[in-house]
Write a protein that holds these residues in place. Structure first.
Motif, short mmCIF file in Angstrom:
data_model
loop_
_atom_site.label_atom_id
_atom_site.label_comp_id
_atom_site.label_asym_id
_atom_site.label_seq_id
_atom_site.Cartn_x
_atom_site.Cartn_y
_atom_site.Cartn_z
N GLY A 259 -1.38 9.77 -5.81
CA GLY A 259 -0.22 9.17 -5.16
C GLY A 259 -0.52 7.95 -4.33
N ALA A 260 -1.78 7.51 -4.30
CA ALA A 260 -2.17 6.37 -3.48
C ALA A 260 -2.49 5.18 -4.36
CB ALA A 260 -3.37 6.72 -2.62
N GLY A 261 -2.18 4.01 -3.87
CA GLY A 261 -2.50 2.81 -4.61
C GLY A 261 -2.15 1.56 -3.84
N VAL A 262 -2.69 0.45 -4.31
CA VAL A 262 -2.44 -0.86 -3.72
C VAL A 262 -1.99 -1.81 -4.82
CG1 VAL A 262 -3.41 -2.82 -2.46
CG2 VAL A 262 -4.13 -0.49 -1.88
N GLU B 78 0.86 -1.18 0.00
CA GLU B 78 0.00 0.00 0.00
C GLU B 78 0.89 1.23 0.00
OE1 GLU B 78 -3.06 0.00 3.01
OE2 GLU B 78 -2.94 -2.19 3.17
N VAL B 79 0.61 2.16 -0.89
CA VAL B 79 1.43 3.36 -1.07
C VAL B 79 0.56 4.60 -0.95
CG1 VAL B 79 3.06 4.55 -2.60
CG2 VAL B 79 2.84 2.06 -2.73
N THR B 80 1.09 5.59 -0.26
CA THR B 80 0.48 6.92 -0.28
C THR B 80 1.59 7.94 -0.50
OG1 THR B 80 0.66 7.19 2.12
CG2 THR B 80 -1.41 6.29 1.26
N GLY B 81 1.24 9.05 -1.17
CA GLY B 81 2.19 10.14 -1.34
C GLY B 81 3.20 9.95 -2.44
N PRO C 16 2.72 10.32 -6.27
CA PRO C 16 2.01 10.54 -7.54
C PRO C 16 2.83 10.17 -8.76
CG PRO C 16 2.68 12.62 -6.53
CD PRO C 16 2.92 11.56 -5.50
N ARG C 17 2.20 9.42 -9.66
CA ARG C 17 2.78 9.01 -10.93
C ARG C 17 4.01 8.12 -10.78
NH1 ARG C 17 -0.46 8.59 -14.57
NH2 ARG C 17 1.24 8.63 -16.10
N CYS C 18 4.24 7.61 -9.61
CA CYS C 18 5.37 6.70 -9.40
C CYS C 18 4.98 5.27 -9.78
CB CYS C 18 5.84 6.73 -7.95
SG CYS C 18 6.68 8.26 -7.50
N THR C 19 5.99 4.46 -10.02
CA THR C 19 5.80 3.07 -10.42
C THR C 19 6.32 2.15 -9.35
OG1 THR C 19 6.01 3.62 -12.76
CG2 THR C 19 6.40 1.32 -12.15
N VAL C 20 5.58 1.09 -9.06
CA VAL C 20 5.98 0.09 -8.08
C VAL C 20 6.69 -1.05 -8.80
CG1 VAL C 20 5.16 -1.64 -6.44
CG2 VAL C 20 4.15 0.66 -6.45
N ARG C 21 7.83 -1.48 -8.24
CA ARG C 21 8.53 -2.67 -8.70
C ARG C 21 8.71 -3.61 -7.52
NH1 ARG C 21 13.59 -1.64 -12.50
NH2 ARG C 21 14.66 -1.69 -10.50
#
Length: 505
Positions: free
Chosen positions: A461-464, A433-436, A438-443
């Motif tokens: 900037g939030a996502g799961v 879980e990510v907050t803060g 924006p437009r970043c990519t998870v690896r």
């Protein structure tokens, strides 16, 4: 004013300090004088290329001295492109001597100052106040680099005579602040002030740390603990101030993190001298952690050459994210793979990663990056235990938060720095879980490499992110959150990354 000439390399003797050869020049002597009088001696000389790492000038200090003042200068001739010019560090040892790890240390300012003083009641930042006792003191020179023409120096030593004042009793910051129980605490463990080669005052550091949303910081001046006794008034219920040092050797730098107040760790050795283990153990005896700093930095003497056998953690991200940090991250990931291969990941064998700002002056940003630690409370001991266990992630600011877990089919659950004990083929769900961001990519990175790359996060900037794997496919999983790449196949700069979750029995 009297003068001595140490021209060339004459009037010298070579002696051994621990394992490292050092150069001792002829002594400078002073006679006694009446109170409030001053006596001054100037010494000049030239050090050739290939000089020892440390050069000592003995100073015979008589009784009745109130203050020692030292000023110095050296030449900076033009050198050919690609050749190092002159750089000369300076410090002071008292009548107790220059023995490696001994008690004679009275201060070090590296190349940050051209003059300093010590008295019983006060001293220049970087130096320690204390009684001026009669005996042989030593001005210590560190020819960091020497031009092909040699390094010509001039040193003026001034003694002021008179009655000495009382040395103030040091007061240190408390080892506990008001915490939130078991929670995630944010810290910056590598900072510099005017007490070494920084420009920030301690008050400015504390103010900026609070503004950056930090819960703790670590004092880490180069080769001196002189700031320790000046932090107490700046700590508070909202900010835990740990005490330490950046031990700045010629073969790499190491942060002593959270040592006992007043602990000095010597730095006068190279990897070939086989002395680092002794001082790593000293750091631990003083209650601190051993953290190699910026191990792949390209500045002279910054690249880490002592190995990682003594490390409690390693500083993978240092300041603004650069290619040096990318190399350090890849090297650390290789160490994780080695720990899995050698079966050391289930115990103390793997080395957690950290990030710190290494801030010195504006525009350096305190708290970029910061290490976010899961600790039982906001205390020195709890924060260190969380770092040592790897229960931490690194973020570029307090705006960015992560929650990273792995779970099995029967309710098994593990977080950052922990092990999910499941059979090799048991399905495992990894969740970030990510907050803060924006437009970043998870690896998601495993011992096999990057096995998952998500779509860019929304502008909010939030996502799961969820990913399925098994322990036979991934011995560990760690997460990276990266900014958009400018162009080409290279990944973008880090916004955050986690220590791993290990999978399997």
């Amino acid at each position: 004013m009297c003068e001595d000439d140490h021209a060339g390399i004459g009037r010298r003797a070579v002696f051994v300090t621990g394992a490292a050869a050092a150069l001792t020049l002829g002594s400078v002597s002073f006679a006694t004088a009446a109170p409030r009088e001053e006596r001054r001696r100037t010494v000049r000389g030239t050090l050739p290329p290939g000089s020892p790492d440390f050069v000592y000038i003995p100073v015979e200090v008589p009784s009745g001295v109130r203050e020692i003042h030292v000023a110095y200068s050296y030449d900076r001739p033009a050198v050919p492109a690609g050749t190092q010019g002159n750089a000369l560090d300076i410090g002071l040892f008292d009548e107790r001597g220059t023995e490696l790890g001994g008690r004679g240390f009275r201060g070090w300012s590296g190349g940050a100052r051209t003059e300093f003083f010590v008295r019983a009641d006060d001293a220049t930042p970087g130096y320690l106040p204390g009684r001026i006792r009669p005996g042989t003191w030593h001005v210590a020179l560190g020819p960091y680099t020497v031009a092909p023409q040699g390094l010509s120096y001039e040193i003026t030593i001034t003694l002021t005579y008179g009655e000495q004042d009382e040395t103030p009793r040091p007061v240190y910051p408390p080892e506990r602040a008001r915490g939130r129980g078991r929670a995630w605490y944010r810290g910056d463990c590598h900072l510099h002030s005017e007490y070494s080669d920084g420009r920030y005052t301690l008050a400015e550091i504390a103010e900026q740390a609070r503004a950056a949303g930090l819960d703790f910081i670590n004092s880490s001046e180069h080769n001196t603990h002189s700031a320790h006794a000046h932090w107490a008034d700046l700590a508070g219920d909202d900010l835990l101030i740990l005490l330490g040092e950046e031990v700045t050797t010629r073969n790499g730098h190491v942060v002593a993190l959270g040592t006992d107040p007043g602990t000095f760790v010597d730095w006068r050795y190279r990897a070939r001298d086989n002395r680092f283990g002794r001082f790593a153990r000293q750091i631990r005896r003083a209650g601190g952690l051993v953290v190699p700093a910026h191990p792949h930095a390209t500045c002279i003497g910054c690249n880490w050459k002592f190995g990682f056998g003594e490390a409690d953690a390693v500083e993978v991200w240092n300041g603004a994210y650069t290619p040096d940090d990318e190399v350090a991250l890849a090297d650390w990931d290789g160490m994780l793979v080695a720990s899995v291969r050698e079966g050391r990941d289930g115990g103390r064998g793997w080395i957690p990663a950290m990030g710190s700002s290494d801030s010195h002056r504006s525009p350096d940003v305190i708290g970029r990056p910061q290490t976010v630690v899961l600790a039982d409370d906001l205390t020195r001991e709890a924060i260190q235990e969380g770092i040592r266990a790897g229960r931490s992630y690194v973020a570029e600011s307090s705006r960015l938060s992560l929650a990273f877990t792995a779970s099995g089919g029967r309710g098994e659950h593990a977080g950052i720095g922990e092990r999910l004990r499941v059979d090799p083929d048991t399905p495992v769900t990894v969740r970030l879980e990510v907050t803060g961001a924006p437009r970043c990519t998870v690896r998601l990175v495993t011992d096999q490499g990057v096995l998952f790359t998500g779509d860019p996060l929304p502008v909010s900037g939030a996502g799961v992110v969820e990913w399925r794997t098994t322990a036979s496919y991934a011995a560990y999983v760690r997460a990276e959150v990266r900014h958009e790449a400018a162009a080409g196949p290279l990944p973008g700069a880090l916004a955050a990354f986690t220590n791993p979750v290990f999978l399997g029995r």
